[in-house]
Write an enzyme that holds these catalytic residues in place. Structure first.
Site, PDB file in Angstrom:
ATOM      1  N   GLU A   1       0.950  -1.205  -0.029  1.00  0.00           N
ATOM      2  CA  GLU A   1       0.081   0.034  -0.135  1.00  0.00           C
ATOM      3  C   GLU A   1       0.539   1.218  -0.062  1.00  0.00           C
ATOM      4  O   GLU A   1       1.991   1.270   0.726  1.00  0.00           O
ATOM      5  CB  GLU A   1      -1.073   0.064   0.976  1.00  0.00           C
ATOM      6  CG  GLU A   1      -1.786  -1.450   1.020  1.00  0.00           C
ATOM      7  CD  GLU A   1      -2.943  -1.262   2.300  1.00  0.00           C
ATOM      8  OE1 GLU A   1      -4.070  -1.803   1.997  1.00  0.00           O
ATOM      9  OE2 GLU A   1      -2.659  -0.734   3.312  1.00  0.00           O
TER      10      GLU A   1
ATOM     11  N   CYS B   1       3.595   8.568   1.457  1.00  0.00           N
ATOM     12  CA  CYS B   1       4.004   7.426   2.343  1.00  0.00           C
ATOM     13  C   CYS B   1       4.101   6.171   1.611  1.00  0.00           C
ATOM     14  O   CYS B   1       3.171   5.450   1.097  1.00  0.00           O
ATOM     15  CB  CYS B   1       2.798   7.505   3.329  1.00  0.00           C
ATOM     16  SG  CYS B   1       3.286   6.147   4.489  1.00  0.00           S
TER      17      CYS B   1
ATOM     18  N   CYS C   1       6.254  -6.951   7.470  1.00  0.00           N
ATOM     19  CA  CYS C   1       7.376  -6.526   8.206  1.00  0.00           C
ATOM     20  C   CYS C   1       7.711  -7.760   9.419  1.00  0.00           C
ATOM     21  O   CYS C   1       6.719  -8.332   9.830  1.00  0.00           O
ATOM     22  CB  CYS C   1       7.145  -5.210   9.010  1.00  0.00           C
ATOM     23  SG  CYS C   1       8.309  -4.760  10.041  1.00  0.00           S
TER      24      CYS C   1
ATOM     25  N   CYS D   1       6.109  -5.158  15.727  1.00  0.00           N
ATOM     26  CA  CYS D   1       5.702  -4.338  16.938  1.00  0.00           C
ATOM     27  C   CYS D   1       4.132  -4.582  17.093  1.00  0.00           C
ATOM     28  O   CYS D   1       3.239  -4.821  16.177  1.00  0.00           O
ATOM     29  CB  CYS D   1       5.765  -2.842  16.464  1.00  0.00           C
ATOM     30  SG  CYS D   1       7.592  -2.425  15.753  1.00  0.00           S
TER      31      CYS D   1
ATOM     32  N   CYS E   1       0.914  -2.818  15.791  1.00  0.00           N
ATOM     33  CA  CYS E   1       1.252  -2.300  14.075  1.00  0.00           C
ATOM     34  C   CYS E   1       0.502  -3.459  13.440  1.00  0.00           C
ATOM     35  O   CYS E   1       1.005  -4.703  13.539  1.00  0.00           O
ATOM     36  CB  CYS E   1       2.616  -2.170  13.855  1.00  0.00           C
ATOM     37  SG  CYS E   1       2.801  -1.809  11.990  1.00  0.00           S
TER      38      CYS E   1
ATOM     39  N   CYS F   1      -1.682   5.829   9.729  1.00  0.00           N
ATOM     40  CA  CYS F   1      -0.226   4.969  10.162  1.00  0.00           C
ATOM     41  C   CYS F   1      -0.631   3.660  10.972  1.00  0.00           C
ATOM     42  O   CYS F   1      -1.527   3.467  11.785  1.00  0.00           O
ATOM     43  CB  CYS F   1       0.336   5.771  11.295  1.00  0.00           C
ATOM     44  SG  CYS F   1       1.027   7.215  10.655  1.00  0.00           S
TER      45      CYS F   1
HETATM   46  N1  SAH Z   1       8.878   0.430   9.995  1.00  0.00           N
HETATM   47  C1  SAH Z   1       9.058   1.819  10.287  1.00  0.00           C
HETATM   48  C2  SAH Z   1       8.240   2.581   9.338  1.00  0.00           C
HETATM   49  C3  SAH Z   1       6.483   2.186   9.171  1.00  0.00           C
HETATM   50  S1  SAH Z   1       5.804   2.372  10.480  1.00  0.00           S
HETATM   51  C4  SAH Z   1       8.944   2.335  11.590  1.00  0.00           C
HETATM   52  O1  SAH Z   1       8.255   1.387  12.460  1.00  0.00           O
HETATM   53  O2  SAH Z   1       9.222   3.555  11.990  1.00  0.00           O
HETATM   54  C5  SAH Z   1       5.303   3.947  10.541  1.00  0.00           C
HETATM   55  C6  SAH Z   1       5.028   4.657  11.724  1.00  0.00           C
HETATM   56  O3  SAH Z   1       3.614   4.271  12.199  1.00  0.00           O
HETATM   57  C7  SAH Z   1       5.894   4.258  13.019  1.00  0.00           C
HETATM   58  O4  SAH Z   1       6.171   5.392  13.792  1.00  0.00           O
HETATM   59  C8  SAH Z   1       5.173   3.355  13.529  1.00  0.00           C
HETATM   60  O5  SAH Z   1       5.495   3.122  14.880  1.00  0.00           O
HETATM   61  C9  SAH Z   1       3.682   3.813  13.448  1.00  0.00           C
HETATM   62  N2  SAH Z   1       2.503   2.981  13.855  1.00  0.00           N
HETATM   63  C10 SAH Z   1       2.610   1.642  13.527  1.00  0.00           C
HETATM   64  N3  SAH Z   1       1.172   1.086  13.824  1.00  0.00           N
HETATM   65  C11 SAH Z   1       0.491   2.308  14.394  1.00  0.00           C
HETATM   66  C12 SAH Z   1      -0.813   2.412  14.866  1.00  0.00           C
HETATM   67  N4  SAH Z   1      -1.780   1.181  14.854  1.00  0.00           N
HETATM   68  N5  SAH Z   1      -1.369   3.345  15.287  1.00  0.00           N
HETATM   69  C13 SAH Z   1      -0.346   4.703  15.212  1.00  0.00           C
HETATM   70  N6  SAH Z   1       0.778   4.505  14.659  1.00  0.00           N
HETATM   71  C14 SAH Z   1       1.389   3.337  14.365  1.00  0.00           C
HETATM   72 FE1  SF4 Z   2       7.422  -3.094  11.252  1.00  0.00          FE
HETATM   73 FE2  SF4 Z   2       5.274  -2.009  12.045  1.00  0.00          FE
HETATM   74 FE3  SF4 Z   2       7.265  -2.124  13.641  1.00  0.00          FE
HETATM   75 FE4  SF4 Z   2       7.329  -0.400  11.620  1.00  0.00          FE
HETATM   76  S1  SF4 Z   2       5.711  -0.168  13.433  1.00  0.00           S
HETATM   77  S2  SF4 Z   2       8.896  -1.943  12.117  1.00  0.00           S
HETATM   78  S3  SF4 Z   2       6.066  -1.509   9.989  1.00  0.00           S
HETATM   79  S4  SF4 Z   2       6.235  -3.838  12.759  1.00  0.00           S
END
Ligand code: SAH
Ligand code: SF4
Length: 373
Positions: free
Chosen positions: A97, A110, A117, A121, A124, A344
């Site tokens: 996406e 973006c 991934c 996390c 996410c 995000c």
């Molecule tokens: N992997 C990279 C970039 C992609 S995620 C990273 O983790 O930085 C982009 C941003 O979205 C990151 O700061 C991540 O922590 C945030 N993010 C992920 N899941 C989210 C959620 N459910 N609500 C708000 N922010 C989120």
């Molecule tokens: Fe991967 Fe999501 Fe963690 Fe970014 S926030 S490193 S996309 S698992």
């Protein structure tokens, strides 16, 4: 049969020059080819009229210019556009996406750097999906190329003004393809964006941040989310390997390589009752007191299968007030495109589940205004 030809969209200027050297062509020809691809948007090598006929013939025989396939496009009520794309050479079950966020004078794109991934996390959606594949440079720059064309078709003369690597995937876990795409975003003969307008966002892969030093000059965003290692390790498991002190040291070192006028971005997703208390805010102040940074507070965007909740707006404001009172620059990132799951952390590229939903229709739901970058 696999296609052995080189992919022109995989090549930054340096790689293009190396390829041209094999054909005994001058290095400055690379700039001409980049301009054809990115400024004229010409995909047919035989039409690149300032190259000799024989050089065009040789390049055409050895290369190709395919791009990701746009499977679907949806528009949120607030103008955010989400594109579902199939990376080059991968099946439809490997969709990614890309999200375009218009905001005042900016068009922020973006982009995704991986299908899924591996870093897992806990808050996410991409992390929950797991890792499927790395994207190649052509897939990454192809996202920008395709959306640039879409903006043109829509009559938007600004084109893409900013790019953030905040889509699916961890950019520093796919280092070289991402760096080459960044090279093209910054190259005047390609996208020509200023270095502070391209931001790599990382969950904290310290060796990747170290490798960025001297390799690129893009901006860097750190997904911090907690001020102590115990909590951060629960939210961002890679923290067990690269704890906060080590992460901040490498980020500061990178910032040092960019000169005195640049700043880091710290992303802090606020999750109700997890990391959104005033004590958490004070701990963050203590941690970042000597770091030249802007803090982006992101209210958690709900995802399927997670018990985490969005924070109360009141606690978001109070949290921000603590930061501002101690002189830390911070903004609350407004949720954009959440009616089409483009906010995000909501990106999962699930083709099967989404296909019916997309169907090219315009979504007219109510969405909040703001920015994702
Ligand atoms: N992997 C990279 C970039 C992609 S995620 C990273 O983790 O930085 C982009 C941003 O979205 C990151 O700061 C991540 O922590 C945030 N993010 C992920 N899941 C989210 C959620 N459910 N609500 C708000 N922010 C989120
Ligand atoms: Fe991967 Fe999501 Fe963690 Fe970014 S926030 S490193 S996309 S698992």
């Amino acid at each position: 049969m696999s296609d052995e030809r080189l992919h022109l969209f995989d090549l930054n200027r340096e790689a293009l020059q190396a390829f041209l050297a094999r054909l005994d062509a001058a290095p400055w020809r690379a700039g001409q080819i980049l301009k054809w691809l990115y400024h004229q948007r010409e995909l047919d090598i035989s039409c690149m009229s300032n190259l000799s006929r024989s050089l065009r013939g040789e390049i055409a025989a050895l290369t190709h210019t395919s791009l990701p396939e746009v499977l679907e496009e949806r528009v949120a009520a607030d103008g955010v556009r989400k594109f579902l794309m199939r990376p080059i050479g991968l099946g439809e079950d490997h969709a990614i996406e890309t999200v375009l966020i218009p905001d005042g004078s900016r068009n922020t794109l973006c982009v995704s750097s991986q299908v899924g991934c591996a870093l897992g996390c806990t808050f996410c959606a991409t992390g929950k999906q797991g890792f499927s594949a790395n994207l190649r440079t052509a897939d990454i720059i192809g996202q920008a190329w395709l959306v640039q064309g879409r903006l043109k078709a829509l009559g938007d003369a600004r084109g893409i003004t900013n790019v953030v690597f905040m889509g699916m995937g961890e950019p520093l876990a796919n280092f070289e393809p991402v760096m080459q795409a960044v090279d093209l975003l910054l190259d005047d003969c390609a996208f020509g964006l200023a270095n502070h307008r391209v931001t790599i966002s990382t969950a904290g892969l310290v060796p990747g941040i170290e490798a960025m030093t001297g390799r690129t000059s893009s901006s860097l965003a750190i997904s911090l989310h907690a001020a102590d290692d115990e909590l951060r390790s629960k939210l961002v498991p890679i923290n067990r390997k690269y704890p906060i002190r080590q992460l901040l040291a490498s980020a500061k070192n990178y910032l040092g390589s960019l000169g005195p006028r640049r700043r880091l971005t710290m992303e802090y997703t606020l999750i109700r009752g997890v990391n959104d208390s005033l004590a958490d805010a004070r701990a963050l102040v203590g941690l970042l007191a000597d770091v030249r940074c802007n803090i982006n507070l992101i209210p958690f965007n709900p995802i399927k299968g997670s018990h985490f909740e969005r924070p109360l707006m009141r606690s978001v404001r109070e949290f921000q007030r603590v930061l501002l009172a101690s002189g830390l620059a911070s903004i609350v990132r407004k949720t954009r495109g959440d009616d089409i799951d483009a906010a995000c952390g909501q990106l999962v590229g699930r083709v099967q589940a989404r296909r019916k939903l997309f169907a090219g229709e315009r979504i007219q739901a109510v969405a909040a205004a703001g920015s994702c970058a």
